[in-house]
Design a protein around this motif. Sequence first.
Motif, mmCIF file in Angstrom:
data_model
loop_
_atom_site.group_PDB
_atom_site.id
_atom_site.type_symbol
_atom_site.label_atom_id
_atom_site.label_comp_id
_atom_site.label_asym_id
_atom_site.label_seq_id
_atom_site.Cartn_x
_atom_site.Cartn_y
_atom_site.Cartn_z
ATOM 1 N N GLU A 193 0.826 -1.204 0.000
ATOM 2 C CA GLU A 193 0.000 0.000 0.000
ATOM 3 C C GLU A 193 0.865 1.260 0.000
ATOM 4 O O GLU A 193 0.499 2.276 -0.613
ATOM 5 N N VAL A 204 1.996 1.729 -3.592
ATOM 6 C CA VAL A 204 0.884 2.236 -4.407
ATOM 7 C C VAL A 204 0.683 3.728 -4.149
ATOM 8 O O VAL A 204 0.523 4.526 -5.084
ATOM 9 N N ALA A 205 0.723 4.131 -2.868
ATOM 10 C CA ALA A 205 0.532 5.539 -2.528
ATOM 11 C C ALA A 205 1.657 6.397 -3.083
ATOM 12 O O ALA A 205 1.425 7.515 -3.568
ATOM 13 N N SER A 241 1.304 6.744 -6.797
ATOM 14 C CA SER A 241 0.118 7.541 -7.093
ATOM 15 C C SER A 241 0.349 9.031 -6.893
ATOM 16 O O SER A 241 -0.458 9.856 -7.344
ATOM 17 N N GLN A 242 1.453 9.403 -6.218
ATOM 18 C CA GLN A 242 1.805 10.810 -6.123
ATOM 19 C C GLN A 242 2.181 11.373 -7.488
ATOM 20 O O GLN A 242 2.045 12.570 -7.739
ATOM 21 N N LYS A 289 -4.746 7.292 -10.777
ATOM 22 C CA LYS A 289 -4.582 6.038 -11.534
ATOM 23 C C LYS A 289 -4.197 4.883 -10.608
ATOM 24 O O LYS A 289 -3.394 4.031 -10.953
ATOM 25 N N GLU A 290 -4.815 4.840 -9.436
ATOM 26 C CA GLU A 290 -4.450 3.819 -8.457
ATOM 27 C C GLU A 290 -4.719 2.406 -8.968
ATOM 28 O O GLU A 290 -3.930 1.493 -8.734
ATOM 29 N N SER A 291 -5.835 2.199 -9.656
ATOM 30 C CA SER A 291 -6.157 0.847 -10.134
ATOM 31 C C SER A 291 -5.121 0.372 -11.153
ATOM 32 O O SER A 291 -4.718 -0.800 -11.137
ATOM 33 N N VAL A 309 -1.997 1.329 -11.268
ATOM 34 C CA VAL A 309 -0.770 1.078 -10.505
ATOM 35 C C VAL A 309 -0.825 -0.304 -9.859
ATOM 36 O O VAL A 309 0.146 -1.069 -9.893
ATOM 37 N N ARG A 310 -1.965 -0.651 -9.282
ATOM 38 C CA ARG A 310 -2.107 -1.961 -8.637
ATOM 39 C C ARG A 310 -1.964 -3.092 -9.658
ATOM 40 O O ARG A 310 -1.327 -4.117 -9.375
#
Length: 316
Positions: free
Chosen positions: A17, A20-21, A24-25, A30-32, A34-35
């Motif tokens: 997590e 991901v964070a 995402s910066q 676009k978090e999904s 990135v995951r």
Amino acid sequence: MKNPLTAQHRQMNEQFEAIVAQISQVMLGKESQVRLALTCLFAEGHLLIEDLPGIGKTTLAKVLAKCLGLEFQRLQFTSDMLPGDILGVSIFDQKTGLFHFHRGPVFTQVLLADEINRTTPKTQSALLEAMEEGQVSFEGKTRRLEPPFFVIATQNPLEYAGTFPLPESQLDRFLMRIEIGYPSRAAEKQILKGQGTQDALETIEANMNKDDVRAIQKKIKNVHTSDTFVDYVREILYFTRTSDHFHVGLSPRAGLAMIRAACSWAWLHGRDYALPEDLQQILPWVAGHRLRSGQDRTEIGRNRLMEILAEIPVPL
């Protein structure tokens, strides 16, 4: 006394997590995606990103490599590129009278194959052995690639001028294909104000190193898959081979890809066992580029693909 597996999963989930964070910066909103990209890497697969120019495909590759502490090489594909530009060349040394092999960009840990469909299929195929077997054969010698080896290829839509379609054998080497898509209105405002750009990328620090990545990849191989889960994968494969919706069904290699991606998704979300729900989460990204419509052999949209595959019952 705490269960060590539970503690290990909690630590892994927190680390995941945090990554991901951090990414995402830079990749705002676009978090999904990135995951999915991280799921693909930890499953020891390769990622194809297809989208319009200027969406952030190259940025995602750069920030992912930097965050994981992996060596990164970018290779811009062009119409006049040759296989040697990827693999390397042998150069004659007049002093020793011998040829010495000079390694190409493929000898790295994260290779960004930028606009891969702007070069010819012959040059595209130079990556096949590297992606499938983690090695390069050149002039009678086989050279191993140091793991982890992860190819992130970007391509523009085929209707763009100067593009060549990827051969089916090349497409099949990519575990997943994703799209970045336009940013949301809020994210785009931040981007236009200078946030989530190159300056943000410079502030990213490595959260892992190659040994950490390899350790996670090995753990994911031990994620448990029940007979029910494997039966579900088998039913999906069989359905695509017998349904009129598809021109050609999914191969056993595609089935293995689905299992690897689902196991990676499960582990990164805190479990050492895979569920049908994990498979459903990654299915369109693993199967979409491997299937064509049975009517006109064109690609099937992601939403329509999921509607079709929703017809397959989950074994009890």
